[in-house]
Design a protein around this motif. Structure first.
Motif, PDB file in Angstrom:
ATOM      1  N   SER A 107       5.772 -33.860  12.521  1.00  8.06           N
ATOM      2  CA  SER A 107       5.349 -32.862  11.549  1.00  8.06           C
ATOM      3  C   SER A 107       5.700 -33.301  10.138  1.00  8.06           C
ATOM      4  O   SER A 107       6.683 -34.005   9.905  1.00  8.06           O
ATOM      5  N   HIS A 108       4.877 -32.868   9.165  1.00  5.39           N
ATOM      6  CA  HIS A 108       5.146 -33.173   7.763  1.00  5.39           C
ATOM      7  C   HIS A 108       6.175 -32.209   7.167  1.00  5.39           C
ATOM      8  O   HIS A 108       6.680 -32.461   6.074  1.00  5.39           O
ATOM      9  N   ASN A 109       6.487 -31.144   7.880  1.00  2.93           N
ATOM     10  CA  ASN A 109       7.507 -30.201   7.429  1.00  2.93           C
ATOM     11  C   ASN A 109       8.877 -30.755   7.802  1.00  2.93           C
ATOM     12  O   ASN A 109       9.159 -31.015   8.973  1.00  2.93           O
ATOM     13  N   GLY A 110       9.729 -30.934   6.799  1.00  2.00           N
ATOM     14  CA  GLY A 110      11.026 -31.544   7.048  1.00  2.00           C
ATOM     15  C   GLY A 110      11.912 -30.717   7.963  1.00  2.00           C
ATOM     16  O   GLY A 110      12.647 -31.269   8.792  1.00  2.00           O
ATOM     17  N   ILE A 111      11.858 -29.388   7.839  1.00  2.00           N
ATOM     18  CA  ILE A 111      12.713 -28.525   8.671  1.00  2.00           C
ATOM     19  C   ILE A 111      12.290 -28.606  10.128  1.00  2.00           C
ATOM     20  O   ILE A 111      13.120 -28.741  11.033  1.00  2.00           O
ATOM     21  N   VAL A 112      10.977 -28.550  10.384  1.00  2.00           N
ATOM     22  CA  VAL A 112      10.480 -28.636  11.764  1.00  2.00           C
ATOM     23  C   VAL A 112      10.818 -29.999  12.357  1.00  2.00           C
ATOM     24  O   VAL A 112      11.248 -30.106  13.520  1.00  2.00           O
ATOM     25  N   LYS A 113      10.693 -31.037  11.593  1.00  2.00           N
ATOM     26  CA  LYS A 113      10.999 -32.379  12.082  1.00  2.00           C
ATOM     27  C   LYS A 113      12.478 -32.510  12.426  1.00  2.00           C
ATOM     28  O   LYS A 113      12.850 -33.113  13.437  1.00  2.00           O
ATOM     29  N   GLN A 114      13.341 -31.920  11.595  1.00  2.00           N
ATOM     30  CA  GLN A 114      14.775 -31.990  11.853  1.00  2.00           C
ATOM     31  C   GLN A 114      15.167 -31.167  13.076  1.00  2.00           C
ATOM     32  O   GLN A 114      16.057 -31.553  13.840  1.00  2.00           O
ATOM     33  N   LEU A 115      14.523 -30.033  13.284  1.00  3.44           N
ATOM     34  CA  LEU A 115      14.843 -29.176  14.421  1.00  3.44           C
ATOM     35  C   LEU A 115      14.632 -29.877  15.746  1.00  3.44           C
ATOM     36  O   LEU A 115      15.373 -29.647  16.713  1.00  3.44           O
ATOM     37  N   PHE A 116      13.631 -30.747  15.834  1.00  6.36           N
ATOM     38  CA  PHE A 116      13.298 -31.372  17.102  1.00  6.36           C
ATOM     39  C   PHE A 116      13.686 -32.846  17.165  1.00  6.36           C
ATOM     40  O   PHE A 116      13.384 -33.518  18.153  1.00  6.36           O
ATOM     41  N   SER A 117      14.388 -33.356  16.134  1.00  3.81           N
ATOM     42  CA  SER A 117      14.827 -34.745  16.141  1.00  3.81           C
ATOM     43  C   SER A 117      16.322 -34.878  16.393  1.00  3.81           C
ATOM     44  O   SER A 117      16.772 -35.879  16.959  1.00  3.81           O
ATOM     45  N   ASN A 118      17.089 -33.905  15.980  1.00  5.71           N
ATOM     46  CA  ASN A 118      18.551 -34.007  16.108  1.00  5.71           C
ATOM     47  C   ASN A 118      18.998 -33.780  17.549  1.00  5.71           C
ATOM     48  O   ASN A 118      18.299 -33.143  18.343  1.00  5.71           O
ATOM     49  N   GLN A 119      20.185 -34.280  17.837  1.00 10.02           N
ATOM     50  CA  GLN A 119      20.734 -34.118  19.174  1.00 10.02           C
ATOM     51  C   GLN A 119      21.279 -32.713  19.380  1.00 10.02           C
ATOM     52  O   GLN A 119      21.443 -31.943  18.437  1.00 10.02           O
ATOM     53  N   LEU A 120      21.561 -32.399  20.626  1.00  3.22           N
ATOM     54  CA  LEU A 120      22.079 -31.090  21.002  1.00  3.22           C
ATOM     55  C   LEU A 120      23.507 -31.223  21.510  1.00  3.22           C
ATOM     56  O   LEU A 120      23.896 -32.260  22.056  1.00  3.22           O
ATOM     57  N   THR A 121      24.286 -30.164  21.344  1.00  2.00           N
ATOM     58  CA  THR A 121      25.638 -30.136  21.882  1.00  2.00           C
ATOM     59  C   THR A 121      25.588 -29.706  23.349  1.00  2.00           C
ATOM     60  O   THR A 121      24.539 -29.361  23.880  1.00  2.00           O
ATOM     61  N   ARG A 122      26.732 -29.719  23.984  1.00  3.53           N
ATOM     62  CA  ARG A 122      26.796 -29.303  25.385  1.00  3.53           C
ATOM     63  C   ARG A 122      26.412 -27.840  25.566  1.00  3.53           C
ATOM     64  O   ARG A 122      25.872 -27.462  26.606  1.00  3.53           O
ATOM     65  N   SER A 123      26.713 -27.037  24.556  1.00  2.09           N
ATOM     66  CA  SER A 123      26.382 -25.623  24.652  1.00  2.09           C
ATOM     67  C   SER A 123      24.987 -25.303  24.139  1.00  2.09           C
ATOM     68  O   SER A 123      24.641 -24.138  23.974  1.00  2.09           O
ATOM     69  N   GLY A 124      24.172 -26.318  23.891  1.00  2.00           N
ATOM     70  CA  GLY A 124      22.791 -26.097  23.500  1.00  2.00           C
ATOM     71  C   GLY A 124      22.580 -25.876  22.026  1.00  2.00           C
ATOM     72  O   GLY A 124      21.461 -25.545  21.614  1.00  2.00           O
ATOM     73  N   ASN A 125      23.605 -26.063  21.201  1.00  2.00           N
ATOM     74  CA  ASN A 125      23.452 -25.875  19.761  1.00  2.00           C
ATOM     75  C   ASN A 125      22.900 -27.130  19.117  1.00  2.00           C
ATOM     76  O   ASN A 125      23.144 -28.255  19.563  1.00  2.00           O
ATOM     77  N   LEU A 126      22.167 -26.930  18.051  1.00  2.00           N
ATOM     78  CA  LEU A 126      21.549 -28.034  17.336  1.00  2.00           C
ATOM     79  C   LEU A 126      22.516 -28.586  16.307  1.00  2.00           C
ATOM     80  O   LEU A 126      23.141 -27.827  15.552  1.00  2.00           O
ATOM     81  N   THR A 127      22.665 -29.910  16.252  1.00  2.00           N
ATOM     82  CA  THR A 127      23.513 -30.529  15.240  1.00  2.00           C
ATOM     83  C   THR A 127      22.704 -30.753  13.977  1.00  2.00           C
ATOM     84  O   THR A 127      21.487 -30.887  13.999  1.00  2.00           O
ATOM     85  N   LEU A 128      23.410 -30.808  12.850  1.00  2.00           N
ATOM     86  CA  LEU A 128      22.771 -30.967  11.550  1.00  2.00           C
ATOM     87  C   LEU A 128      23.138 -32.315  10.961  1.00  2.00           C
ATOM     88  O   LEU A 128      24.235 -32.815  11.166  1.00  2.00           O
ATOM     89  N   THR A 129      22.227 -32.897  10.207  1.00  2.00           N
ATOM     90  CA  THR A 129      22.476 -34.172   9.544  1.00  2.00           C
ATOM     91  C   THR A 129      22.342 -33.983   8.049  1.00  2.00           C
ATOM     92  O   THR A 129      21.526 -33.205   7.567  1.00  2.00           O
TER      93      THR A 129
END
Length: 352
Positions: A107-129
């Motif tokens: 996606s050309h939207n940076g937020i959408v791209k980050q939401l689905f590119s970053n790794q997940l924690t054990r509890s299912g939370n999204l990590t931020l870069t």
């Protein structure tokens, strides 16, 4: 209780329902119910039949049993709950198709791209870069320095939980059971760390009627949340536990004179409590154990004394302010009187 044992404080026996056996049957690895559901979700065969056969052929304990040919029953803290096995494997899948994730990553939207590119924690939370921009430098030496710095730390990853990002969103299928297990462990870790407070919300009725009240519904929720057991434990136990240093530092002015030397010792803590005529407390090896009414009494006494100190300070500041301003007022009044005298003498001369 463990802290009281370490401090060599007598323990008051408390009777409460221990939910640990049920939790073990649900979360134990590898034969806990949550792991059985995960195996059923990942298996290519009929997951529902796998769950039924596993629980029937190898029971995990007296708290998890088959209620009938299709449903199983779990004996929770507040009673038995029956679960349908028909949709459990399907609802346990917490995983988007890799094709959909790859599409959203482009996606050309940076937020959408980050939401689905970053790794997940054990509890299912999204990590931020957070990207670290390398500033452009004019000199050769500065450019090489910026390149060396940027080669190691162009991207710094920070996590919104204590767990680290370990799971890709495409390479491993996540399940609701695994996320629940990880979240439960994080909650348990936060609770054992201390300082955690929970807000319990209780529904007055199940119909949503304004001003409605159903006593049985409220009682059931109070039992389920362990409010009664918590209140009983707080009443019989020591809800406030303060180290000797903190106790002396906070409450020494309530029982000792300001010029009286007070060392941080067990004897001084005992002397402070005796001078305040308190009862029901215990002293361990490094902490003072207070009951709930001791803590409330100290809080009221502390507030009362602080108000008295503030009042004395206000009166002293008023006295000093008046003392500082009095000479100025006197000089101003004297100058005003002299001016009035000159004015009156001038008027009398003009009249003659």
């Amino acid at each position: 209780m463990q802290e009281q044992e370490e401090e060599e404080v007598p323990i008051t026996p408390l009777q409460y329902y221990d939910n640990k056996p049920t939790i073990d049957e649900l979360l134990n690895k590898p034969d806990g119910l949550m792991y059985i559901i995960d195996d059923a979700t990942r298996s290519k065969e009929d997951g529902v039949e796998y769950i039924i056969q596993t629980i029937t052929n190898s029971p995990k304990g007296p708290r998890i049993k088959m209620a009938n040919s299709k449903d199983f029953c779990v004996a929770h803290y507040t009673g038995k709950v029956t679960y349908e096995t028909r949709n459990i494997p399907r609802k346990n899948r917490d995983f988007l198709p890799p094709e959909m994730i790859e599409t959203l990553r482009s996606s050309h939207n940076g937020i959408v791209k980050q939401l689905f590119s970053n790794q997940l924690t054990r509890s299912g939370n999204l990590t931020l870069t957070s990207d670290q921009n390398v500033l452009a430098a004019t000199g050769k030496k500065k450019r090489w320095g910026a390149a060396l710095v940027g080669s190691d730390s162009t991207k710094l990853r920070r996590y919104n939980t204590e767990s680290r990002g370990e799971f890709s969103q495409t390479r491993r299928m996540r399940t609701a059971s695994s996320v629940f297990r990880a979240s439960s462990l994080e909650i348990l870790k936060a609770m054992t760390g201390g300082g955690t407070k929970f807000v319990r919300c209780i529904r007055a009725d199940l119909s949503g009627t304004p001003g409605g009240w159903q006593s049985e519904v409220v009682k059931q929720q109070i039992r389920a949340l362990g409010v009664v057991d918590t209140a009983r434990a707080r009443q019989k136990g020591y809800s406030c536990r303060v180290t000797f240093a903190d106790f002396i530092q906070r409450y020494r002015f309530l029982a000792f004179d300001f010029d009286e030397p007070v060392d941080v010792t067990k004897e001084n803590c005992r002397l402070l409590l005796i001078r305040l005529k308190m009862e029901g407390w215990m002293i361990g090896k490094s902490k003072v154990f207070l009951r709930y009414y001791n803590e409330e009494y100290l809080a009221r006494l502390y507030e009362t004394q602080v108000k008295k100190i503030v009042k004395v300070q206000c009166m002293m500041r008023t006295f000093l302010a008046r003392k500082r301003v009095a000479p100025k007022l006197a000089s101003r009044q004297a100058s005003r009187d002299s001016a009035d005298g000159k004015f009156s003498r001038g008027c009398s001369v003009d009249a003659t």
